[in-house]
Scaffold this motif. Sequence first.
Motif, PDB file in Angstrom:
ATOM      1  N   GLU A  54      10.620  22.881  66.872  1.00  0.00           N
ATOM      2  CA  GLU A  54      10.404  24.131  66.133  1.00  0.00           C
ATOM      3  C   GLU A  54       8.923  24.371  65.868  1.00  0.00           C
ATOM      4  O   GLU A  54       8.447  25.502  65.945  1.00  0.00           O
ATOM      5  CB  GLU A  54      11.161  24.075  64.804  1.00  0.00           C
ATOM      6  CG  GLU A  54      11.052  25.359  63.985  1.00  0.00           C
ATOM      7  CD  GLU A  54      11.824  25.291  62.685  1.00  0.00           C
ATOM      8  OE1 GLU A  54      11.677  26.222  61.867  1.00  0.00           O
ATOM      9  OE2 GLU A  54      12.556  24.299  62.475  1.00  0.00           O
ATOM     10  N   ASN A  55       8.178  23.311  65.573  1.00  0.00           N
ATOM     11  CA  ASN A  55       6.753  23.456  65.305  1.00  0.00           C
ATOM     12  C   ASN A  55       6.016  24.000  66.528  1.00  0.00           C
ATOM     13  O   ASN A  55       5.139  24.869  66.412  1.00  0.00           O
ATOM     14  CB  ASN A  55       6.154  22.115  64.886  1.00  0.00           C
ATOM     15  CG  ASN A  55       4.688  22.227  64.531  1.00  0.00           C
ATOM     16  OD1 ASN A  55       4.302  23.062  63.726  1.00  0.00           O
ATOM     17  ND2 ASN A  55       3.862  21.389  65.140  1.00  0.00           N
ATOM     18  N   THR A  56       6.377  23.505  67.713  1.00  0.00           N
ATOM     19  CA  THR A  56       5.739  23.980  68.943  1.00  0.00           C
ATOM     20  C   THR A  56       6.076  25.445  69.207  1.00  0.00           C
ATOM     21  O   THR A  56       5.207  26.240  69.589  1.00  0.00           O
ATOM     22  CB  THR A  56       6.172  23.113  70.139  1.00  0.00           C
ATOM     23  OG1 THR A  56       5.852  21.745  69.877  1.00  0.00           O
ATOM     24  CG2 THR A  56       5.466  23.550  71.426  1.00  0.00           C
ATOM     25  N   ASN A  58       6.736  27.654  66.976  1.00  0.00           N
ATOM     26  CA  ASN A  58       5.986  28.433  65.990  1.00  0.00           C
ATOM     27  C   ASN A  58       4.529  28.603  66.387  1.00  0.00           C
ATOM     28  O   ASN A  58       3.939  29.673  66.190  1.00  0.00           O
ATOM     29  CB  ASN A  58       6.065  27.769  64.606  1.00  0.00           C
ATOM     30  CG  ASN A  58       7.434  27.915  63.971  1.00  0.00           C
ATOM     31  OD1 ASN A  58       8.185  28.832  64.306  1.00  0.00           O
ATOM     32  ND2 ASN A  58       7.774  27.022  63.062  1.00  0.00           N
ATOM     33  N   ILE A  59       3.928  27.551  66.951  1.00  0.00           N
ATOM     34  CA  ILE A  59       2.535  27.624  67.412  1.00  0.00           C
ATOM     35  C   ILE A  59       2.402  28.672  68.517  1.00  0.00           C
ATOM     36  O   ILE A  59       1.475  29.488  68.517  1.00  0.00           O
ATOM     37  CB  ILE A  59       2.058  26.241  67.911  1.00  0.00           C
ATOM     38  CG1 ILE A  59       1.894  25.278  66.735  1.00  0.00           C
ATOM     39  CG2 ILE A  59       0.746  26.370  68.689  1.00  0.00           C
ATOM     40  CD1 ILE A  59       1.603  23.845  67.141  1.00  0.00           C
ATOM     41  N   ASN A 128      -4.715  23.041  64.877  1.00  0.00           N
ATOM     42  CA  ASN A 128      -3.656  23.414  63.949  1.00  0.00           C
ATOM     43  C   ASN A 128      -2.923  22.147  63.512  1.00  0.00           C
ATOM     44  O   ASN A 128      -2.323  21.453  64.332  1.00  0.00           O
ATOM     45  CB  ASN A 128      -2.684  24.394  64.598  1.00  0.00           C
ATOM     46  CG  ASN A 128      -1.713  24.992  63.592  1.00  0.00           C
ATOM     47  OD1 ASN A 128      -1.088  24.292  62.815  1.00  0.00           O
ATOM     48  ND2 ASN A 128      -1.573  26.307  63.626  1.00  0.00           N
ATOM     49  N   GLU A 130      -0.379  21.932  61.378  1.00  0.00           N
ATOM     50  CA  GLU A 130       0.952  22.182  60.822  1.00  0.00           C
ATOM     51  C   GLU A 130       1.910  21.076  61.267  1.00  0.00           C
ATOM     52  O   GLU A 130       2.002  20.738  62.444  1.00  0.00           O
ATOM     53  CB  GLU A 130       1.474  23.535  61.289  1.00  0.00           C
ATOM     54  CG  GLU A 130       2.783  23.945  60.630  1.00  0.00           C
ATOM     55  CD  GLU A 130       3.157  25.373  60.945  1.00  0.00           C
ATOM     56  OE1 GLU A 130       4.168  25.830  60.400  1.00  0.00           O
ATOM     57  OE2 GLU A 130       2.450  26.028  61.729  1.00  0.00           O
ATOM     58  N   GLY A 131       2.615  20.502  60.309  1.00  0.00           N
ATOM     59  CA  GLY A 131       3.571  19.443  60.613  1.00  0.00           C
ATOM     60  C   GLY A 131       2.971  18.056  60.664  1.00  0.00           C
ATOM     61  O   GLY A 131       3.697  17.064  60.772  1.00  0.00           O
ATOM     62  N   GLU A 176      -4.386  24.529  58.509  1.00  0.00           N
ATOM     63  CA  GLU A 176      -3.234  23.844  57.879  1.00  0.00           C
ATOM     64  C   GLU A 176      -3.593  22.429  57.422  1.00  0.00           C
ATOM     65  O   GLU A 176      -2.774  21.505  57.484  1.00  0.00           O
ATOM     66  CB  GLU A 176      -2.045  23.789  58.850  1.00  0.00           C
ATOM     67  CG  GLU A 176      -1.576  25.144  59.345  1.00  0.00           C
ATOM     68  CD  GLU A 176      -0.894  25.977  58.276  1.00  0.00           C
ATOM     69  OE1 GLU A 176      -0.715  25.477  57.153  1.00  0.00           O
ATOM     70  OE2 GLU A 176      -0.548  27.131  58.566  1.00  0.00           O
ATOM     71  N   SER A 179      -1.514  20.173  55.018  1.00  0.00           N
ATOM     72  CA  SER A 179      -0.400  19.318  55.431  1.00  0.00           C
ATOM     73  C   SER A 179      -0.656  17.862  55.049  1.00  0.00           C
ATOM     74  O   SER A 179       0.276  17.068  54.923  1.00  0.00           O
ATOM     75  CB  SER A 179      -0.178  19.417  56.945  1.00  0.00           C
ATOM     76  OG  SER A 179       0.304  20.693  57.305  1.00  0.00           O
TER      77      SER A 179
END
Length: 310
Positions: A54-56, A58-59, A128, A130-131, A176, A179
């Motif tokens: 899901e993170n990929t 979203n990127i 980024n 994120e995660g 991000e 995180s």
Amino acid sequence: MQTNEKAQIIEQLRLSIKDSGLSNNKFAVERLGITGGMISQVLNDWQKKGIVGENTWNIIIKYLNNTEGYKLIPTENFKKVCEASQKAYENKVFIPLTGERGYGKTAGLEWFKRYQESNKGYKVFYVNCEGITTRKQFLSAICTVLNIPNDGTIKQQVYKIKQALTGKDCLLLIDEVSSLQDYRVTVIKDLMTALKGICGIVFAGTPYFMMNLIKGANKNKHLFSETLDRLFFLTYELTAPNDSEAEQILKVNGLSGEALDIVMGRNNKPAMKRFAWHNKPTFRGISDCLVAIRIALCSSVSINYPSVIA
């Protein structure tokens, strides 16, 4: 997401890679901040369960949304992002950039990177986070963007990053960064120490980033004061959009008349209130409302449902 939605995203991604003139690997590293191996899996095996996280997704979606089909305007937040980036580069300092999610940090940073690339300016590396939750993951992500090996201890990773950036005319944008929770954020101290006088950095994240550092320093937690001291004394803080900015964005993206009034909350019909951008008062919310009203106003497609669904 449905399979057909993912298929459309993959097609957009293929076109974006083609238009960039970059190889798949370079596009992955320089534009998305992921590895060449990951982009290969995304393009070839995206339909297989568990391959693309899901993170990929979203990127990829964020990148495509910021480069295709959605026009930005120079809001106050946008100007702050660009100013923070330019100041960090010019003075080789480490500038905090904070704002709630949806306030335009990522869109501004990614635009600034593309602006420098298109004008053949200095090199901008965008990371980024994120995660990312550990210090080694954080440094590995930077190594990946720099296209250098990410193995080794934290000390070895920091050394590799320093070697890769020494002598380069460049800027490092780290998105991000919030995180990194609690003590994990102190890893940026090692990075700042290594890159002092070599490369400016923008550390972008939610207000938690600075609150965590200040709280830790006030409690005299290990390395928090030292980390906070290395950051530039000026923090750029982003704010929520206002009605004027929202209306300008909606207009430049083609909204007018009744549709514009609905999204701006000027239509008093109860059924229309849910489309007002004030329900999600962020720049991302403005984008979402634009898409929502377009979907709502376009003619529906008829579906021939079967009498029995297996």
